[in-house]
Design a protein around this motif. Structure first.
Motif, PDB file in Angstrom:
ATOM      1  N   LEU A  33       0.829  -1.203   0.000  1.00 10.22           N
ATOM      2  CA  LEU A  33       0.000   0.000   0.000  1.00 10.22           C
ATOM      3  C   LEU A  33       0.868   1.260   0.000  1.00 10.22           C
ATOM      4  O   LEU A  33       0.621   2.203  -0.771  1.00 10.22           O
ATOM      5  N   HIS A  68      -7.757   3.129   1.221  1.00 15.97           N
ATOM      6  CA  HIS A  68      -7.176   2.694   2.496  1.00 15.97           C
ATOM      7  C   HIS A  68      -7.933   3.385   3.627  1.00 15.97           C
ATOM      8  O   HIS A  68      -7.383   4.177   4.392  1.00 15.97           O
ATOM      9  N   ALA A  69      -9.215   3.060   3.726  1.00 13.78           N
ATOM     10  CA  ALA A  69     -10.126   3.783   4.622  1.00 13.78           C
ATOM     11  C   ALA A  69      -9.665   3.807   6.074  1.00 13.78           C
ATOM     12  O   ALA A  69      -9.912   4.776   6.794  1.00 13.78           O
ATOM     13  N   CYS A  70      -9.004   2.738   6.544  1.00 14.34           N
ATOM     14  CA  CYS A  70      -8.590   2.712   7.957  1.00 14.34           C
ATOM     15  C   CYS A  70      -7.176   3.238   8.136  1.00 14.34           C
ATOM     16  O   CYS A  70      -6.603   3.137   9.224  1.00 14.34           O
ATOM     17  N   GLY A 125      -4.446   2.091   6.683  1.00  7.13           N
ATOM     18  CA  GLY A 125      -3.407   1.053   6.584  1.00  7.13           C
ATOM     19  C   GLY A 125      -3.269   0.234   7.845  1.00  7.13           C
ATOM     20  O   GLY A 125      -2.222  -0.363   8.092  1.00  7.13           O
ATOM     21  N   ASN A 126      -4.330   0.173   8.651  1.00 11.71           N
ATOM     22  CA  ASN A 126      -4.263  -0.557   9.921  1.00 11.71           C
ATOM     23  C   ASN A 126      -4.875  -1.953   9.875  1.00 11.71           C
ATOM     24  O   ASN A 126      -5.122  -2.566  10.913  1.00 11.71           O
ATOM     25  N   GLY A 127      -5.187  -2.428   8.693  1.00 10.75           N
ATOM     26  CA  GLY A 127      -5.698  -3.797   8.566  1.00 10.75           C
ATOM     27  C   GLY A 127      -7.111  -3.971   9.068  1.00 10.75           C
ATOM     28  O   GLY A 127      -7.532  -5.079   9.389  1.00 10.75           O
ATOM     29  N   GLN A 128      -7.892  -2.894   9.131  1.00 15.78           N
ATOM     30  CA  GLN A 128      -9.237  -2.982   9.697  1.00 15.78           C
ATOM     31  C   GLN A 128     -10.344  -2.928   8.651  1.00 15.78           C
ATOM     32  O   GLN A 128     -11.392  -3.538   8.830  1.00 15.78           O
ATOM     33  N   CYS A 129     -10.126  -2.189   7.568  1.00 14.09           N
ATOM     34  CA  CYS A 129     -11.250  -1.906   6.667  1.00 14.09           C
ATOM     35  C   CYS A 129     -11.314  -2.842   5.457  1.00 14.09           C
ATOM     36  O   CYS A 129     -12.363  -3.033   4.881  1.00 14.09           O
ATOM     37  N   SER A 130     -10.180  -3.342   5.061  1.00 17.46           N
ATOM     38  CA  SER A 130     -10.023  -4.232   3.891  1.00 17.46           C
ATOM     39  C   SER A 130     -10.239  -3.547   2.544  1.00 17.46           C
ATOM     40  O   SER A 130     -10.323  -4.210   1.518  1.00 17.46           O
ATOM     41  N   THR A 131     -10.350  -2.208   2.534  1.00 15.38           N
ATOM     42  CA  THR A 131     -10.530  -1.532   1.243  1.00 15.38           C
ATOM     43  C   THR A 131      -9.259  -1.576   0.385  1.00 15.38           C
ATOM     44  O   THR A 131      -9.305  -1.323  -0.807  1.00 15.38           O
ATOM     45  N   CYS A 132      -8.130  -1.924   0.979  1.00 14.12           N
ATOM     46  CA  CYS A 132      -6.871  -1.964   0.225  1.00 14.12           C
ATOM     47  C   CYS A 132      -6.651  -3.313  -0.451  1.00 14.12           C
ATOM     48  O   CYS A 132      -5.650  -3.535  -1.100  1.00 14.12           O
ATOM     49  N   LEU A 150      -4.273  -8.258   1.727  1.00 15.13           N
ATOM     50  CA  LEU A 150      -4.420  -6.863   2.157  1.00 15.13           C
ATOM     51  C   LEU A 150      -3.122  -6.121   1.868  1.00 15.13           C
ATOM     52  O   LEU A 150      -2.071  -6.432   2.463  1.00 15.13           O
ATOM     53  N   CYS A 207      -2.045  -3.321   2.727  1.00 15.87           N
ATOM     54  CA  CYS A 207      -1.415  -2.586   3.828  1.00 15.87           C
ATOM     55  C   CYS A 207      -0.642  -3.505   4.765  1.00 15.87           C
ATOM     56  O   CYS A 207       0.064  -3.032   5.653  1.00 15.87           O
TER      57      CYS A 207
HETATM   58  S1  FES Z   1      -6.111  -0.006   4.493  1.00 18.73           S
HETATM   59 FE1  FES Z   1      -7.628  -0.767   5.791  1.00 18.73          FE
HETATM   60  S2  FES Z   1      -7.198  -2.870   5.773  1.00 18.73           S
HETATM   61 FE2  FES Z   1      -5.668  -2.092   4.535  1.00 18.73          FE
END
Ligand code: FES
Length: 316
Positions: A22, A34-36, A38-45, A78, A80
């Motif tokens: 990412l 990368h809605a969250c 880059g914290n691995g929470q949203c999965s938009t990446c 993912l 990120c």
């Molecule tokens: S940016 Fe949110 S999970 Fe990767």
């Protein structure tokens, strides 16, 4: 020295070993969701890995949780959470705009394999009721629908007993596939057994119900072929209907239509027949001319010739 990553349809970017995918894509100007942050929470990446999966770092705990919750297929990662160890990686972003984001992220219980589609060799199974129009014209609407339901229940029971899945119905016929969860040879044997069971059950239905109560009898036509198709779920947000597409689907439909021409209730392509582990005992052969295929198309006939239409006397 940086490695190269091909974002299919977008750009080839450079990535350092210390960067996440990412971070590298954003640095290269790719509008990577990368809605969250880059914290691995949203999965938009999320990205679909097309080639070079071996160049990616192992899943970390954060990615493992996200994958489990969202039921990702193995080729979804993912961005990120992953780093790259070498050249040759080709990926595709999945969430490219707000519509994608709505389709993928707002889809509760998503299963990305269903959503993104799979290419697989499947058995295509078409069945249609013969001589149904005279029945429609000479019976009450209630009876027509009731008898259709009885006939379709026979189809459904046999197809599901042998692990097939009904994809669609149209008029007095339907279309099913075998092999979504099993190997092609096993699925072909199952499809043939399901078809033969339907032929037998329709005979019983004719003798015990349709003929005594309605002075009528049905016959069916079945066409079976196998080949690589694409399937996936396009009824997003509405239902879980599976769609199956590809040339083998058209061929199976044409084989079903050809049952009348070859006067046999069950037509299977020679290709599919050769893959059967337990071929049926009684077999005829025919060569068909199929639209779009220049050479004659070899088929095996594993049903029965159609009976001449007879008029039954009431209470016969
Ligand atoms: S940016 Fe949110 S999970 Fe990767």
């Amino acid at each position: 020295m940086p490695f190269q990553v091909n974002f299919k349809g977008e750009n080839v970017i450079a990535i350092e070993e210390s960067q996440t995918l990412l971070e590298a894509s954003l640095a290269a100007g790719i509008p990577h969701y990368h809605a969250c942050g880059g914290n691995g929470q949203c999965s938009t990446c999320r990205v679909l890995v097309l080639e070079g999966a071996e160049q990616l770092s192992e899943q970390n705990s954060c990615e493992r949780v996200a994958r489990q919750v969202r039921k990702f297929a193995d080729d979804i990662r993912l961005a990120c959470q992953i780093k790259v160890k070498g050249d040759g990686l080709i990926v595709q972003r999945i969430v490219k705009d707000e519509t994608d984001r709505f389709l993928f992220i707002n889809n509760d219980g998503e299963d990305l394999h269903q959503v993104t589609g799979i290419r697989k060799k499947l058995v295509l199974f078409f069945i249609d009721i013969r001589n149904f129009t005279p029945f429609i014209e000479s019976n009450l609407p209630f009876d027509v629908i009731h008898i259709m339901r009885r006939a379709f229940a026979i189809f459904k029971n046999a197809i599901e007993q042998y692990n097939g899945k009904i994809i669609d119905t149209a008029g007095d016929g339907l279309y099913a596939v075998f092999g979504l969860e099993s190997k092609i040879k096993t699925s072909l044997d199952s499809a043939v057994l399901a078809g033969l069971k339907i032929l037998e059950d329709i005979k019983i239905f004719n003798n015990t119900y349709l003929r005594p109560y309605f002075n009528h009898q049905f016959e069916v036509g079945i066409g079976v072929h196998a080949g690589k198709v694409i399937y996936g779920n396009v009824g997003i947000g509405l239902n879980d209907n599976l769609t199956v597409m590809g040339y083998p689907v058209n061929i199976a439909a044409r084989l079903q239509a050809a049952t009348k021409e070859v006067n046999n209730s069950f037509v299977i392509s020679e290709y599919a027949y050769q893959l059967l582990k337990k071929p049926p005992y009684a077999v005829g052969t025919a060569r068909l001319t199929l639209k779009g295929i220049s050479a004659p198309f070899e088929v095996k006939l594993i049903g029965k010739p159609y009976q001449p239409v007879v008029a039954f006397a009431k209470n016969d």
